[in-house]
Design a protein around this motif. Structure first.
Motif, PDB file in Angstrom:
ATOM      1  N   ASN A 108     105.109  24.961   0.920  1.00  0.00           N
ATOM      2  CA  ASN A 108     105.089  23.738   1.734  1.00  0.00           C
ATOM      3  C   ASN A 108     104.964  22.471   0.880  1.00  0.00           C
ATOM      4  OD1 ASN A 108     105.144  25.106   4.372  1.00  0.00           O
ATOM      5  ND2 ASN A 108     103.106  25.797   3.837  1.00  0.00           N
ATOM      6  N   ASN A 109     105.754  22.409  -0.196  1.00  0.00           N
ATOM      7  CA  ASN A 109     105.690  21.255  -1.095  1.00  0.00           C
ATOM      8  C   ASN A 109     106.043  19.954  -0.400  1.00  0.00           C
ATOM      9  OD1 ASN A 109     105.096  22.709  -3.614  1.00  0.00           O
ATOM     10  ND2 ASN A 109     107.140  23.565  -3.367  1.00  0.00           N
ATOM     11  N   PHE A 110     107.089  19.972   0.424  1.00  0.00           N
ATOM     12  CA  PHE A 110     107.543  18.750   1.097  1.00  0.00           C
ATOM     13  C   PHE A 110     106.463  18.238   2.043  1.00  0.00           C
ATOM     14  CE2 PHE A 110     110.563  16.777   4.336  1.00  0.00           C
ATOM     15  CZ  PHE A 110     110.701  15.598   3.621  1.00  0.00           C
ATOM     16  N   ALA A 111     105.883  19.129   2.834  1.00  0.00           N
ATOM     17  CA  ALA A 111     104.821  18.736   3.759  1.00  0.00           C
ATOM     18  C   ALA A 111     103.625  18.159   3.017  1.00  0.00           C
ATOM     19  CB  ALA A 111     104.397  19.929   4.609  1.00  0.00           C
ATOM     20  N   ARG A 112     103.256  18.770   1.907  1.00  0.00           N
ATOM     21  CA  ARG A 112     102.127  18.277   1.113  1.00  0.00           C
ATOM     22  C   ARG A 112     102.416  16.884   0.556  1.00  0.00           C
ATOM     23  NH1 ARG A 112      98.647  22.718  -0.422  1.00  0.00           N
ATOM     24  NH2 ARG A 112      99.592  24.717   0.115  1.00  0.00           N
ATOM     25  N   SER A 113     103.672  16.656   0.098  1.00  0.00           N
ATOM     26  CA  SER A 113     104.027  15.348  -0.447  1.00  0.00           C
ATOM     27  C   SER A 113     103.959  14.250   0.607  1.00  0.00           C
ATOM     28  CB  SER A 113     105.435  15.396  -1.051  1.00  0.00           C
ATOM     29  OG  SER A 113     105.468  16.186  -2.226  1.00  0.00           O
ATOM     30  N   LEU A 114     104.153  14.618   1.874  1.00  0.00           N
ATOM     31  CA  LEU A 114     104.067  13.657   2.973  1.00  0.00           C
ATOM     32  C   LEU A 114     102.642  13.483   3.482  1.00  0.00           C
ATOM     33  CD1 LEU A 114     107.210  14.683   5.081  1.00  0.00           C
ATOM     34  CD2 LEU A 114     107.005  12.776   3.472  1.00  0.00           C
ATOM     35  N   GLY A 115     101.700  14.230   2.915  1.00  0.00           N
ATOM     36  CA  GLY A 115     100.315  14.142   3.366  1.00  0.00           C
ATOM     37  C   GLY A 115     100.080  14.778   4.714  1.00  0.00           C
ATOM     38  N   LEU A 116     100.944  15.732   5.102  1.00  0.00           N
ATOM     39  CA  LEU A 116     100.818  16.368   6.408  1.00  0.00           C
ATOM     40  C   LEU A 116      99.766  17.474   6.390  1.00  0.00           C
ATOM     41  CD1 LEU A 116     104.608  16.742   7.274  1.00  0.00           C
ATOM     42  CD2 LEU A 116     102.999  15.107   8.272  1.00  0.00           C
ATOM     43  N   PRO A 117      99.069  17.679   7.492  1.00  0.00           N
ATOM     44  CA  PRO A 117      98.163  18.826   7.578  1.00  0.00           C
ATOM     45  C   PRO A 117      98.965  20.115   7.601  1.00  0.00           C
ATOM     46  CG  PRO A 117      98.316  17.704   9.703  1.00  0.00           C
ATOM     47  CD  PRO A 117      99.061  16.856   8.720  1.00  0.00           C
ATOM     48  N   GLY A 215     105.235  24.363  -6.295  1.00  0.00           N
ATOM     49  CA  GLY A 215     104.513  25.627  -6.182  1.00  0.00           C
ATOM     50  C   GLY A 215     103.248  25.529  -5.359  1.00  0.00           C
ATOM     51  N   GLY A 216     103.153  24.486  -4.524  1.00  0.00           N
ATOM     52  CA  GLY A 216     101.965  24.293  -3.708  1.00  0.00           C
ATOM     53  C   GLY A 216     100.846  23.550  -4.399  1.00  0.00           C
ATOM     54  N   TRP A 217     101.060  23.139  -5.682  1.00  0.00           N
ATOM     55  CA  TRP A 217     100.043  22.419  -6.429  1.00  0.00           C
ATOM     56  C   TRP A 217     100.539  21.032  -6.793  1.00  0.00           C
ATOM     57  CZ3 TRP A 217     100.651  27.729  -7.905  1.00  0.00           C
ATOM     58  CH2 TRP A 217      99.565  28.537  -7.530  1.00  0.00           C
ATOM     59  N   GLN A 218      99.609  20.112  -6.899  1.00  0.00           N
ATOM     60  CA  GLN A 218      99.941  18.740  -7.231  1.00  0.00           C
ATOM     61  C   GLN A 218     100.442  18.650  -8.670  1.00  0.00           C
ATOM     62  OE1 GLN A 218      97.826  14.605  -6.032  1.00  0.00           O
ATOM     63  NE2 GLN A 218      96.559  15.988  -7.220  1.00  0.00           N
ATOM     64  N   GLY A 254      95.511  25.099 -10.140  1.00  0.00           N
ATOM     65  CA  GLY A 254      96.285  23.987  -9.600  1.00  0.00           C
ATOM     66  C   GLY A 254      96.060  22.697 -10.367  1.00  0.00           C
ATOM     67  N   ARG A 255      95.753  22.787 -11.658  1.00  0.00           N
ATOM     68  CA  ARG A 255      95.439  21.609 -12.468  1.00  0.00           C
ATOM     69  C   ARG A 255      96.599  20.619 -12.508  1.00  0.00           C
ATOM     70  NH1 ARG A 255      96.746  20.533 -17.641  1.00  0.00           N
ATOM     71  NH2 ARG A 255      97.515  22.654 -17.960  1.00  0.00           N
ATOM     72  N   TRP A 256      96.281  19.334 -12.413  1.00  0.00           N
ATOM     73  CA  TRP A 256      97.297  18.287 -12.568  1.00  0.00           C
ATOM     74  C   TRP A 256      96.989  17.451 -13.792  1.00  0.00           C
ATOM     75  CZ3 TRP A 256      95.244  13.479 -12.778  1.00  0.00           C
ATOM     76  CH2 TRP A 256      94.041  13.235 -12.097  1.00  0.00           C
TER      77      TRP A 256
END
Length: 312
Positions: A108-117, A215-218, A254-256
């Motif tokens: 769900n990379n796209f959803a995460r980038s949009l700040g969606l729950p 990959g689901g990580w920032q 998930g380190r950034w």
């Protein structure tokens, strides 16, 4: 390109008229369990979908989305993984319809980038309580993408990761598959030209991101899907052990890393050349090969986002 209403007018139309169409890829990780629940939640929020589609055959998804858009909804709600949403992006780009995202995939990379729950019920509430925003699109050659173009071992991973492993392990299935493939993978040399400057690197994995997650990580704290810039970065180097270390760290933590201190190249347009020429995975679709030009299209896609999303 169709003429667009203002974002405020479009938001008001969605809230008042509730003209929506629902499309769910029931082959996605959560889709087959979530279609009827998504329909119920939409109706609970006051939407009476013009039509709803449960797509069991992914090859039917492009035509289904075209059929859905022919109904001229104000909001096209699409449920599935990043691949399904990438397909929707191609059809919604530059049109006077907002894309509503139901995060039913593995990463769900796209959803995460949009700040969606990522909770389905909370995601549906965004459609009635959020706002319309215009975000950037990436363009790899003539192929629009929302999140990521990747090169190297991830292209093999995309074709080899097992559906049952994704269902069982979620996003951890990708780095585990990568670890299995790495011993036989050869590094490649990449040349990235941005703003007249040519960058050279030897690596097993190169990514060029429009979105903020992979990959689901920032990817990095200061990346945005709406800042008119792409970000190119490598995982590890030409040495397998370094890539294995990077992969393990990302899989477990998930380190950034910040753009200010990490190995990143940023720009609105990039020319990518590789030795040898290699295939590209563009939002989950492997069709293009290097060399290619990758660029941003400012405000190329209209989406529904939470009220707190910063729309530039």
């Amino acid at each position: 390109m169709s003429e667009l209403r203002s974002k405020a007018e479009h938001t008001a139309a969605i809230r008042e008229l509730r003209r929506a169409v629902l499309v769910v890829n029931t082959r996605s990780r959560k889709g087959r369990h979530s279609y009827f629940e998504a329909l119920r939640l939409l109706e609970a929020e006051g939407f009476r979908p013009l039509r709803s589609y449960a797509v069991m055959d992914p090859t039917r998804l492009p035509q289904t989305i075209k059929d859905a858009l022919d109904l001229q909804p104000d909001l096209l709600v699409v449920g599935g993984g990043d691949g399904s949403l990438s397909e929707a992006v191609k059809h919604v780009a530059h049109r006077d319809v907002a894309l509503g995202v139901l995060p039913l995939g593995t990463t769900n990379n796209f959803a995460r980038s949009l700040g969606l729950p990522l909770d389905l019920a909370l995601a549906v509430k965004v459609f009635s309580r959020g706002k319309v925003a215009d975000i950037d699109l990436g363009m790899a050659g003539d192929r629009p993408f929302a999140n990521l173009a990747s090169f190297g071992v991830s292209v093999e991973v995309a074709g080899r990761v097992k559906p049952w492993l994704k269902r069982a392990l979620g996003r951890a299935a990708y780095p585990l598959t990568a670890l299995a493939l790495l011993p036989g993978h050869k590094p490649f040399r990449a040349f990235i030209t941005v703003d007249g400057r040519r960058h050279e690197l030897l690596t097993h994995q190169l990514n060029i991101a429009n979105g903020r997650y992979h990959g689901g990580w920032q990817i990095a704290k200061d990346i945005s899907i709406d800042n008119r810039r792409l970000v190119a970065y490598q995982l590890g180097s030409g040495k397998r052990l370094r890539l294995i270390a990077e992969t393990m760290v990302r899989a477990t933590s998930g380190r950034w890393r910040s753009l200010a201190g990490g190995p990143f190249v940023t720009g609105g347009e990039m020319l990518l050349e590789t030795e040898p020429p290699i295939a590209a995975d563009v939002d989950g679709e492997v069709r293009l090969r290097t060399p290619m030009t990758i660029r941003t299209i400012p405000n190329g896609l209209r989406v529904m986002v939470p009220p707190r999303f910063v729309d530039t």
